[in-house]
Design a protein around this motif. Structure first.
Motif, PDB file in Angstrom:
ATOM      1  N   PHE A 151     -11.119  -0.748   1.529  1.00 35.84           N
ATOM      2  CA  PHE A 151      -9.927   0.321   0.701  1.00 35.84           C
ATOM      3  C   PHE A 151      -8.837  -0.835  -0.722  1.00 35.84           C
ATOM      4  O   PHE A 151      -8.489  -1.605  -1.070  1.00 35.84           O
ATOM      5  CB  PHE A 151      -8.641  -0.198   2.083  1.00 35.84           C
ATOM      6  CG  PHE A 151      -7.602   1.071   2.098  1.00 35.84           C
ATOM      7  CD1 PHE A 151      -7.544   1.846   2.219  1.00 35.84           C
ATOM      8  CD2 PHE A 151      -5.958   0.417   1.200  1.00 35.84           C
ATOM      9  CE1 PHE A 151      -6.677   2.647   2.005  1.00 35.84           C
ATOM     10  CE2 PHE A 151      -5.145   0.885   1.191  1.00 35.84           C
ATOM     11  CZ  PHE A 151      -4.949   2.038   1.463  1.00 35.84           C
ATOM     12  N   LYS A 154      -6.049  -0.912  -2.537  1.00 33.44           N
ATOM     13  CA  LYS A 154      -4.238  -0.788  -3.066  1.00 33.44           C
ATOM     14  C   LYS A 154      -3.505   0.025  -3.654  1.00 33.44           C
ATOM     15  O   LYS A 154      -2.761   0.776  -3.603  1.00 33.44           O
ATOM     16  CB  LYS A 154      -4.273  -2.262  -2.200  1.00 33.44           C
ATOM     17  CG  LYS A 154      -4.330  -2.843  -1.490  1.00 33.44           C
ATOM     18  CD  LYS A 154      -3.813  -3.967  -0.802  1.00 33.44           C
ATOM     19  CE  LYS A 154      -4.479  -5.142   0.448  1.00 33.44           C
ATOM     20  NZ  LYS A 154      -3.435  -6.166   0.551  1.00 33.44           N
ATOM     21  N   GLU A 183      -3.349   7.915   5.396  1.00 39.47           N
ATOM     22  CA  GLU A 183      -3.197   6.474   4.789  1.00 39.47           C
ATOM     23  C   GLU A 183      -3.885   5.922   5.926  1.00 39.47           C
ATOM     24  O   GLU A 183      -5.069   4.852   5.304  1.00 39.47           O
ATOM     25  CB  GLU A 183      -2.231   6.346   3.975  1.00 39.47           C
ATOM     26  CG  GLU A 183      -2.528   5.443   3.063  1.00 39.47           C
ATOM     27  CD  GLU A 183      -1.703   4.544   2.087  1.00 39.47           C
ATOM     28  OE1 GLU A 183      -1.611   3.448   2.243  1.00 39.47           O
ATOM     29  OE2 GLU A 183      -1.879   5.388   0.908  1.00 39.47           O
ATOM     30  N   LEU A 241      -7.632   4.325   6.188  1.00 31.10           N
ATOM     31  CA  LEU A 241      -7.511   2.440   5.910  1.00 31.10           C
ATOM     32  C   LEU A 241      -8.610   1.821   6.895  1.00 31.10           C
ATOM     33  O   LEU A 241      -9.191   0.936   6.979  1.00 31.10           O
ATOM     34  CB  LEU A 241      -5.941   1.805   6.624  1.00 31.10           C
ATOM     35  CG  LEU A 241      -5.704   0.049   6.361  1.00 31.10           C
ATOM     36  CD1 LEU A 241      -6.323  -0.346   5.331  1.00 31.10           C
ATOM     37  CD2 LEU A 241      -5.008  -0.065   7.205  1.00 31.10           C
ATOM     38  N   LYS A 252      -4.898   1.949  -5.864  1.00 32.06           N
ATOM     39  CA  LYS A 252      -5.497   3.245  -6.262  1.00 32.06           C
ATOM     40  C   LYS A 252      -4.579   4.010  -4.704  1.00 32.06           C
ATOM     41  O   LYS A 252      -3.597   5.132  -4.956  1.00 32.06           O
ATOM     42  CB  LYS A 252      -6.773   3.840  -5.272  1.00 32.06           C
ATOM     43  CG  LYS A 252      -6.932   5.552  -5.805  1.00 32.06           C
ATOM     44  CD  LYS A 252      -8.515   5.053  -5.495  1.00 32.06           C
ATOM     45  CE  LYS A 252      -8.623   6.518  -5.756  1.00 32.06           C
ATOM     46  NZ  LYS A 252     -10.763   7.323  -5.567  1.00 32.06           N
ATOM     47  N   SER A 253      -3.896   3.730  -3.506  1.00 26.37           N
ATOM     48  CA  SER A 253      -3.245   3.730  -2.582  1.00 26.37           C
ATOM     49  C   SER A 253      -1.880   4.058  -3.500  1.00 26.37           C
ATOM     50  O   SER A 253      -0.974   5.070  -3.413  1.00 26.37           O
ATOM     51  CB  SER A 253      -3.492   3.249  -1.266  1.00 26.37           C
ATOM     52  OG  SER A 253      -2.469   3.894  -0.497  1.00 26.37           O
ATOM     53  N   LYS A 254      -1.393   3.133  -3.679  1.00 31.11           N
ATOM     54  CA  LYS A 254      -0.576   3.480  -4.070  1.00 31.11           C
ATOM     55  C   LYS A 254       0.191   4.420  -5.279  1.00 31.11           C
ATOM     56  O   LYS A 254       1.041   5.051  -5.441  1.00 31.11           O
ATOM     57  CB  LYS A 254       0.262   1.829  -4.747  1.00 31.11           C
ATOM     58  CG  LYS A 254       0.964   0.343  -3.950  1.00 31.11           C
ATOM     59  CD  LYS A 254       0.846  -0.741  -4.246  1.00 31.11           C
ATOM     60  CE  LYS A 254       1.996  -0.506  -5.059  1.00 31.11           C
ATOM     61  NZ  LYS A 254       1.791  -2.154  -5.554  1.00 31.11           N
ATOM     62  N   VAL A 285       0.764  -1.161   0.007  1.00 28.12           N
ATOM     63  CA  VAL A 285      -0.081  -0.457   0.076  1.00 28.12           C
ATOM     64  C   VAL A 285       1.000   0.928   0.060  1.00 28.12           C
ATOM     65  O   VAL A 285       2.162   0.893  -0.209  1.00 28.12           O
ATOM     66  CB  VAL A 285      -1.055   0.268   1.146  1.00 28.12           C
ATOM     67  CG1 VAL A 285      -2.009  -0.913   1.243  1.00 28.12           C
ATOM     68  CG2 VAL A 285      -0.134  -0.124   2.793  1.00 28.12           C
ATOM     69  N   GLY A 286       0.359   2.701  -0.241  1.00 28.18           N
ATOM     70  CA  GLY A 286       0.794   3.591  -0.256  1.00 28.18           C
ATOM     71  C   GLY A 286       1.620   4.356   0.610  1.00 28.18           C
ATOM     72  O   GLY A 286       3.351   3.985   1.189  1.00 28.18           O
ATOM     73  N   CYS A 287       1.450   3.849   2.207  1.00 25.51           N
ATOM     74  CA  CYS A 287       2.496   4.048   4.121  1.00 25.51           C
ATOM     75  C   CYS A 287       3.837   3.290   3.088  1.00 25.51           C
ATOM     76  O   CYS A 287       4.655   4.032   3.737  1.00 25.51           O
ATOM     77  CB  CYS A 287       1.634   3.005   4.464  1.00 25.51           C
ATOM     78  SG  CYS A 287      -0.133   3.457   5.418  1.00 25.51           S
ATOM     79  N   CYS A 290       1.947  12.200   5.802  1.00 20.15           N
ATOM     80  CA  CYS A 290       0.824  11.141   4.956  1.00 20.15           C
ATOM     81  C   CYS A 290       0.400   9.747   5.589  1.00 20.15           C
ATOM     82  O   CYS A 290      -0.436   9.008   4.919  1.00 20.15           O
ATOM     83  CB  CYS A 290       1.509  10.905   3.736  1.00 20.15           C
ATOM     84  SG  CYS A 290       1.648  12.659   2.806  1.00 20.15           S
ATOM     85  N   ALA A 304       0.248   7.580  -3.588  1.00 26.67           N
ATOM     86  CA  ALA A 304       1.564   7.482  -3.149  1.00 26.67           C
ATOM     87  C   ALA A 304       2.612   7.760  -4.037  1.00 26.67           C
ATOM     88  O   ALA A 304       3.095   9.359  -3.750  1.00 26.67           O
ATOM     89  CB  ALA A 304       1.937   6.680  -2.359  1.00 26.67           C
TER      90      ALA A 304
END
Length: 544
Positions: A345, A347, A334, A338, A349-351, A265-267, A330, A354
């Motif tokens: 959620f 994943k 996120e 989540l 789109k999150s990446k 994920v973006g985290c 950020c 990011a």
């Protein structure tokens, strides 16, 4: 002429020595074409300090009655009677009558001023400038070196068509420290004792405190590090320790987040970028520290090096520090998203978000700091050579003072204050609300789905389940508070009085850049698993 009181008005005066043959009470009567104002002094009269040795005084203002002074005088003691006028810049004849049992001897002491020197000067746009005090910036000035052959009382005055101020300094005048070595000033300017560092300028009227401001008073010129103060040596040791810790933290974090397992994920992508920016921030921190220390210790540092460091190091340091703070914010956002979306959620789109954020964020932050590159400059002053002591060369007597300052117009200063406030408070608020939402937002959603438990029980359960998501924002909040406090100090602050408070807060503000591994990786089972797997892969690639 002299100043009779604190109103700084000129008064003509005559001083008369008074000696009595026998101790007793005597009455002085003064009359004439003026409104007399009389004072009696013991032993001597100092026109530069009219309150010194003063025994009694009186006056007759717009009255037909003459000035009357009744006082007990002792034999074998010299007294001084000073006659002036009630209003300033008045002249006229007067008569003194003394009543008493015995004879009184009066001797006139006042003599015309013996002018020893006349010197003409002119202030122009080419004259050097300095910050006279916190309220009056950029004053043109000229300096004169004064040598006297005989110790005594001297009077210096100027006649000009400008509102001139005069200052006398002992040994040396440093325009970066206008209150240092000051003996006497004329004009009664409003001096400010609240100065950040040495230079009082518009920059310190907003928010923001730099390492230059904190350490400048502690550094001794042309002195090796071993002979510097304890605070400088301790700061140097802490800086090295923090750099080593930050380097280890960045290496371990990079090993963890470069793994694809950590970038689901973006985290993970934010934290990978943060592991790089944290290393850059702690590297610029140690560069900044040693640049400040070495350039202040070594007075012969090249001017091109000083100008380059003044214009670039602080903005670059702020860029990496602010970038690291926003990347951590950020991550907090996120994680809150989540918790809010749960199984919905996205994943991918999150990446995608990011990647775009990591690419755009540095340019956005740099855009808010670019004005500093234009307004930061060196203030340089060199003392004049000693023309009296011929045994010393100019290199021995000329001193150079250099300081990195900013000169903002009021509108730019307001913008600068808003920018600093935004970058310091923004991540603080984002982390705070994200942490609260993770706890209470998740608990609220569960309480609606499972009504058999109270909201308090859901909060406790949410905390136990997601405590690793809550630890990092709270720790970052705590570590951000000291820098936030010292950065929001209003007006001026005297750092020398609370050196360790400011120095400690400044150093603590860089600890988030060296704690990413402990804050984000260590409490997370997923990231710790990715870290261990990355270590195994590195060992397999490394030949025995």
């Amino acid at each position: 002429m002299y100043y009779r009181d604190c109103k700084k008005e000129d008064f003509y005066y005559e001083s008369i020595q008074v000696k009595v043959i026998k101790s007793g009470y005597y009455s002085f009567r003064v009359s004439g074409a003026i409104d007399p104002y009389g004072s009696i002094y013991n032993n001597k009269f100092n026109p530069l300090d009219p309150s010194e040795n003063l025994l009694d005084q009186g006056y007759a203002h717009y009255s037909d009655m003459q000035l009357k002074l009744d006082i007990h005088l002792d034999v074998d003691i010299i007294y001084v009677l000073v006659i002036t006028t009630f209003d300033s810049i008045e002249t006229g004849k007067f008569l003194i009558n003394v009543l008493g049992e015995n004879e009184v001897i009066l001797d006139r002491l006042s003599t015309p001023v013996n002018i020893q020197l006349r010197y003409s000067l002119k202030l122009t746009d080419d004259s050097p400038t300095y910050y006279r005090d916190c309220q009056v910036p950029q004053c043109h000035y000229e300096t004169l070196q004064i040598h006297v052959n005989t110790t005594g009382l001297y009077v210096l005055w100027s006649e000009s068509n400008i509102n001139a101020y005069g200052y006398i300094y002992k040994n040396d005048f440093n325009p970066l420290k206008p209150s240092e070595n000051l003996l006497l000033s004329h004009g009664d300017p409003e001096q400010s004792s609240c100065v950040i560092g040495d230079q009082c300028n518009f920059y310190i009227k907003g928010i923001g405190l730099t390492l230059d401001d904190i350490l400048r008073d502690e550094l001794e010129r042309n002195t090796v590090l071993n002979n510097q103060s304890f605070s400088i040596k301790l700061s140097a040791g802490l800086t090295i320790i923090m750099f080593v810790a930050g380097l280890i933290n960045s290496i371990l974090s990079f090993i963890t987040f470069q793994s694809k397992d950590s970038q689901q994920v973006g985290c993970g992508m934010y934290l990978l970028a943060s592991s790089i920016t944290s290393l850059l921030a702690i590297s610029m921190f140690i560069i900044k520290f040693w640049f400040v220390v070495l350039t202040h210790i070594n007075a012969s540092t090249s001017m091109s090096i000083l100008r380059g460091g003044c214009a670039s190091i602080e903005p670059i340091l702020k860029l990496f520090l602010y970038l690291d703070g926003w990347l951590n914010a950020c991550v907090a956002v996120e994680r809150a998203v989540l918790i809010f979306k749960g199984v919905k959620f996205d994943k991918k789109k999150s990446k995608s978000i990011a990647r775009r954020t990591i690419l755009i964020l540095p340019f956005c932050i740099f855009g808010t700091l670019i004005h500093e590159l234009a307004f930061r400059r060196l203030f340089v002053y060199e003392t004049a050579p000693d023309t009296v002591d011929t045994s010393m060369t100019n290199e021995d007597t000329i001193k150079r003072y250099v300081s990195c300052i900013t000169q903002y117009s009021p509108s730019v200063q307001d913008y600068n204050t808003a920018v600093l406030f935004f970058h310091l408070v923004g991540p603080f608020i984002v982390n705070l609300f994200s942490a609260l939402f993770i706890i209470f937002g998740g608990a609220h959603q569960r309480s609606m789905a499972r009504t058999n438990q109270s909201f308090k029980e859901h909060v406790q359960e949410q905390f136990r389940e997601h405590k690793q998501l809550i630890i990092s924002p709270i720790v970052l909040l705590i570590l951000s508070i000291p820098r936030l406090i010292i950065s929001l100090l209003p007006g001026c602050a005297k750092t020398s009085e609370n050196l360790w408070l400011y120095l400690g807060a400044y150093f603590i503000s860089f600890t988030p850049s060296m704690l990413i591994f402990l804050i984000f990786v260590f409490p997370s089972e997923l990231y710790m698993k990715a870290f261990k797997q990355s270590l195994i892969r590195i060992r397999k690639r490394t030949p025995p």
